[in-house]
Design a protein around this motif. Structure first.
Motif, PDB file in Angstrom:
ATOM      1  N   LEU A   1      -7.014 -95.293 -22.838  1.00 64.30           N
ATOM      2  CA  LEU A   1      -7.062 -93.849 -22.634  1.00 64.30           C
ATOM      3  C   LEU A   1      -8.499 -93.347 -22.780  1.00 64.30           C
ATOM      4  CD1 LEU A   1      -3.988 -92.778 -24.833  1.00 64.30           C
ATOM      5  CD2 LEU A   1      -4.026 -93.360 -22.390  1.00 64.30           C
TER       6      LEU A   1
ATOM      7  N   GLN B   1      -2.958 -97.179 -25.908  1.00 63.77           N
ATOM      8  CA  GLN B   1      -1.562 -96.783 -26.096  1.00 63.77           C
ATOM      9  C   GLN B   1      -0.659 -97.829 -25.461  1.00 63.77           C
ATOM     10  OE1 GLN B   1       0.017 -93.278 -23.978  1.00 63.77           O
ATOM     11  NE2 GLN B   1       0.994 -92.691 -25.902  1.00 63.77           N
TER      12      GLN B   1
ATOM     13  N   SER C   1      -0.646 -86.274 -30.719  1.00 66.91           N
ATOM     14  CA  SER C   1      -0.888 -86.065 -29.292  1.00 66.91           C
ATOM     15  C   SER C   1      -0.761 -84.593 -28.910  1.00 66.91           C
ATOM     16  CB  SER C   1       0.109 -86.888 -28.468  1.00 66.91           C
ATOM     17  OG  SER C   1       0.016 -86.544 -27.101  1.00 66.91           O
TER      18      SER C   1
ATOM     19  N   THR D   1      -0.212 -89.052 -19.841  1.00 70.28           N
ATOM     20  CA  THR D   1      -0.651 -90.380 -20.258  1.00 70.28           C
ATOM     21  C   THR D   1       0.082 -91.430 -19.416  1.00 70.28           C
ATOM     22  OG1 THR D   1       1.098 -90.649 -21.899  1.00 70.28           O
ATOM     23  CG2 THR D   1      -0.913 -89.531 -22.617  1.00 70.28           C
TER      24      THR D   1
END
Length: 356
Positions: A347, A353, A258, A122
């Motif tokens: 994302l 995020q 996650s 990420t």
């Protein structure tokens, strides 16, 4: 010297003669030149039928290629008998018999920390890797990683940005830069750090070579820090090898929602040290932390209400509408403003995020 190096190359270039057999032969006969001088029958007493491959394989062209490569600027072939061979690797169960190095081989003996993680990291994970690498490099640690996309690349970049040392251990020949998207980064590492491979020149990117190179990543380092890893991630292989080699294992936890946090959570359950700051790593390793930067020491502004509502786990747009009570068009504008300011990222799946 070239004759001695030619013998080392010949020993390691024969198909079917792996590192275990190579080390047995070196233990029995000494230097590679002595192995070949001993003759087929004597070598067969140690290597069995593999001795025939050792004496029958025509390695001349490959040896000449290796010698020519080593003659170029900043190219080195470091053997087990070389004073530049990294002491940390001598203590692992299966040290590579030789290493191809682009850059400074002396860096391989520096105190170092490995940082590894997901290729599909990420934005938050990449930023975390770069920030940790920057601080750890400023404290004097060389940063070791695998030149992969995602966490690896961010860790190398963080060390370089700090003016520190970084080492990329690759799973191809040292004359091949993989993945292609990291070519510029690799060239920068070669100029300011070191690229390392145990594989013969010309070796392509073959899947089974990458888990094998992981033992060198962990073996060079005093510890391994894992940032974002799925349950079946190759980073967990590196962490397992680190434990077997007596190295420290560190992991950064993440959101329970996650998938990229599950591998780190498994490591923590299995005894890895939970890490929240680079100082946690430095204290565990007994390494002095760098002085705080003025920017880092300054007071930070309070979070905008939208960031507070977002929290620290990925959140969908619809959830944010519910949490904030904002009209969708106003929320979109506010999210775009924060994204352009580098404070959050969009994302896949229309989730957001925060990055700070």
């Amino acid at each position: 010297m070239s004759d001695d190096l030619a013998a080392w190359l010949r020993l390691t270039l024969v198909p079917g003669i792996g590192g275990e057999t190579q080390r047995k032969l070196l233990a029995a006969f000494g230097l590679p030149s002595a192995i070949f001088a001993a003759g087929r029958l004597a070598v067969r007493s140690v290597a069995g039928d593999r001795a025939d491959a050792l004496f029958d394989f025509a390695a001349g062209e490959a040896v000449d290629r290796g010698l020519a490569w080593a003659a170029e600027d900043s190219h080195h072939i470091v053997t087990l008998a070389d004073p530049d061979y990294p002491p940390a690797l001598l203590g692992i169960a299966d040290p590579p018999v030789l290493l191809y190095v682009r850059g400074d081989p002396a860096l391989l003996s520096r105190p170092s920390l490995a940082i590894v993680g997901s290729r599909n990291a990420t934005p938050q994970g990449r930023r975390t890797a770069a920030d940790f690498a920057r601080t750890l490099a400023e404290a004097g640690l060389a940063i070791v990683s695998g030149l992969a996309l995602g966490i690896d690349a961010a860790a190398h970049r963080g060390a370089l940005d700090a003016g520190g040392a970084t080492i990329a251990v690759i799973g191809t020949g040292a004359d091949r830069l993989y993945p292609a998207r990291n070519r510029d980064l690799a060239l920068e590492i070669a100029g300011h750090g070191a690229i390392v491979s145990e594989f013969p020149l010309g070796t392509p990117a073959v899947a089974h070579n990458f888990p094998r190179r992981n033992r060198i990543i962990s073996g060079l380092a005093r510890g391994v820090l894992v940032i974002e890893a799925a349950p079946e991630s190759g980073s967990l292989i590196t962490a397992r090898l680190a434990g077997e080699q007596g190295r420290e294992v560190f992991a950064i936890p993440g959101s329970i929602h996650s998938p990229l946090a599950r591998g780190c959570h498994r490591l923590i359950r299995d005894g890895a040290k939970l890490v929240e700051t680079a100082r946690d790593v430095l204290e565990e390793l007994g390494q002095a932390a760098p002085a705080a930067h003025p920017v880092a020491a300054a007071a930070t502004p309070s979070d905008p209400p939208l960031l507070a509502a977002l929290g620290h786990a990925p959140c969908s747009f619809d959830e944010l509408v519910e949490r904030t009570g904002m009209a969708p068009e106003n929320l979109l504008a506010a999210l775009l403003e924060l994204e352009l300011a580098g404070r959050l990222a969009l994302l896949p799946g229309n989730r957001y995020q925060r990055l700070d």
